[in-house]
Design a protein around this motif. Structure first.
Motif, PDB file in Angstrom:
ATOM      1  N   THR A   4      10.804  -4.902   7.348  1.00 36.03           N
ATOM      2  CA  THR A   4      10.171  -3.658   6.889  1.00 36.03           C
ATOM      3  C   THR A   4      10.092  -3.575   5.365  1.00 36.03           C
ATOM      4  N   LYS A  31       5.245  -6.303   2.383  1.00 30.88           N
ATOM      5  CA  LYS A  31       4.106  -5.491   1.961  1.00 30.88           C
ATOM      6  C   LYS A  31       3.270  -4.994   3.140  1.00 30.88           C
ATOM      7  N   GLU A  32       3.340  -5.706   4.290  1.00 31.14           N
ATOM      8  CA  GLU A  32       2.584  -5.260   5.464  1.00 31.14           C
ATOM      9  C   GLU A  32       3.025  -3.873   5.932  1.00 31.14           C
ATOM     10  N   TRP A  88       4.108  -1.431   3.798  1.00 35.22           N
ATOM     11  CA  TRP A  88       4.061  -0.449   2.714  1.00 35.22           C
ATOM     12  C   TRP A  88       3.290   0.813   3.101  1.00 35.22           C
ATOM     13  N   LYS A  89       2.299   0.670   3.940  1.00 40.19           N
ATOM     14  CA  LYS A  89       1.493   1.825   4.350  1.00 40.19           C
ATOM     15  C   LYS A  89       1.985   2.433   5.670  1.00 40.19           C
ATOM     16  N   GLU A  90       3.086   1.922   6.187  1.00 40.02           N
ATOM     17  CA  GLU A  90       3.608   2.392   7.482  1.00 40.02           C
ATOM     18  C   GLU A  90       4.977   3.059   7.301  1.00 40.02           C
ATOM     19  N   LYS A  91       5.053   4.043   6.422  1.00 37.67           N
ATOM     20  CA  LYS A  91       6.335   4.658   6.077  1.00 37.67           C
ATOM     21  C   LYS A  91       7.029   5.309   7.285  1.00 37.67           C
ATOM     22  N   CYS A 102       4.143  -2.263  16.348  1.00 32.97           N
ATOM     23  CA  CYS A 102       3.970  -3.123  15.169  1.00 32.97           C
ATOM     24  C   CYS A 102       3.196  -4.388  15.519  1.00 32.97           C
ATOM     25  N   LYS A 133      -0.419  -3.575  15.845  1.00 34.24           N
ATOM     26  CA  LYS A 133      -1.019  -3.348  14.531  1.00 34.24           C
ATOM     27  C   LYS A 133      -1.144  -4.640  13.729  1.00 34.24           C
ATOM     28  N   ILE A 193       1.349  -6.260  12.233  1.00 35.19           N
ATOM     29  CA  ILE A 193       2.220  -6.324  11.056  1.00 35.19           C
ATOM     30  C   ILE A 193       3.517  -7.101  11.328  1.00 35.19           C
TER      31      ILE A 193
END
Length: 360
Positions: free
Chosen positions: A264, A267-268, A270-273, A322, A325, A327
């Protein structure tokens, strides 16, 4: 009239539970009493019961299945008034009933109340809490809402439960100290997780871990002395608990936490807080619950192991999301899966053994 009696039994159970201040000893005695009288089934659909109560209800419903009375409750219980109903389902003897010698003996098994601030175990717990709070001031801001809050809560619980255990009742002292011991072991788990993420150093961990170990030893020694003296003739648990660091499921859970933090941080994510927060919470919750399960009572052990399994199930679902998606990879999912399966298998075996131990 049967529905009215069912509602009355449920209300009376709630009332008894509140009067006992939700003591697990009184709750277990009450549920067993209802099972023996054949009416525990009326509690099965209650919505305001905890997981521990659900487990006990299922157990006693299974153990006393042949006793259960589903029809003509009013005739079986000979109900004529709410007072009669209370006496019929109460686990306590009525005023006209002479208590047995065993109960008379238990009544005399009281403790002297002392000033808890002079107790070395309390002083150590207070020192631990203070040092944990000081240490957490240097944690990353994004951990304040979880790891910081959790470790401060568990450390504070040790001191609070020791204070609550300073009373005359032997059984309730064991209950409060058991929770304190569990909180100490949970605190160790959060400290190990923090060290794994380099929020604290090895020296800092060793210092605080040593303090938690001292508290557990002091509480254990105190309970051992009470069991040998004031607790004679009482059904008290063994006060000695195993070192959680020697438990395979716990060590694998710590590895799982490290793996989840590792992936986690990429960078994959970073938009999935939201997903990051949930993944970390599930993984850390699994480890913390396994640690807290290492206390005195089977029911409590079972409950925390079960909460660990729930956290694992939630983690499974999030990891699949995940994967969808894109990631995380199939390979990473399998690597994490090895740890998850190992933890689940160990806990399932442990819980099965606890169930047999309880039944025996």
């Amino acid at each position: 009239m049967t529905n009215n009696i069912v509602n009355q039994i449920q209300r009376e159970y709630r009332r008894n539970r509140e009067l006992s201040n939700y003591s697990i000893f009184d709750i277990e005695a009450s549920l067993k009493n209802l099972a023996e009288k054949g009416i525990i089934w009326v509690l099965k659909d209650l919505r305001d019961i905890c997981e521990a109560e659900e487990i006990l209800i299922e157990k006693y419903l299974h153990d006393y299945r042949a006793n259960q009375i589903y029809d003509n409750l009013e005739e079986f219980l000979n109900i004529q008034s709410s007072k009669n109903l209370t006496e019929a389902i109460s686990s306590k003897p009525s005023q006209s009933t002479k208590p047995s010698k065993e109960k008379q003996t238990k009544k005399r098994q009281h403790l002297e109340v002392r000033d808890v601030t002079h107790f070395i175990g309390y002083k150590k717990a207070m020192e631990l809490e203070k040092k944990v709070i000081e240490l957490c001031q240097n944690f990353p801001s994004y951990e304040v809402d979880y790891i910081v809050n959790q470790i401060e809560r568990s450390a504070s619980s040790i001191k609070e439960r020791i204070e609550m255990g300073e009373q005359i009742y032997v059984g309730e002292k064991f209950n409060q100290y058991s929770i304190a011991i569990g909180s100490a072991k949970e605190t160790t788990a959060w400290l190990q997780i923090s060290m794994g993420q380099e929020y604290i150093t090895r020296d800092q961990f060793d210092e605080l871990d040593n303090l938690t170990t001292q508290v557990v030893r002091i509480l254990t020694k105190s309970l051992s002395n009470i069991k040998e003296k004031e607790g004679k003739g009482m059904d008290l648990p063994c006060p000695y608990t195993p070192d959680v660091k020697n438990f395979g499921a716990y060590n694998n859970a710590l590895l799982l936490v490290e793996k989840i933090y590792e992936i986690t941080n990429r960078k994959e994510f970073w938009k999935e807080k939201i997903i990051v927060k949930k993944l970390r919470r599930r993984a850390t919750s699994c480890a913390a619950n396994i640690a807290e399960a290492h206390q005195l009572y089977i029911l409590k052990k079972f409950r925390f192991f079960n909460d660990s399994l729930k956290a694992l199930d939630g983690l499974d679902s999030l990891l699949e999301t995940c994967l969808f998606k894109g990631i995380i990879s199939e390979k990473e999912l399998k690597e994490i899966g090895v740890l998850r399966i190992s933890i689940r298998n160990i806990l399932s075996t442990k819980m099965s053994n606890l169930s047999k131990e309880k039944a025996g």
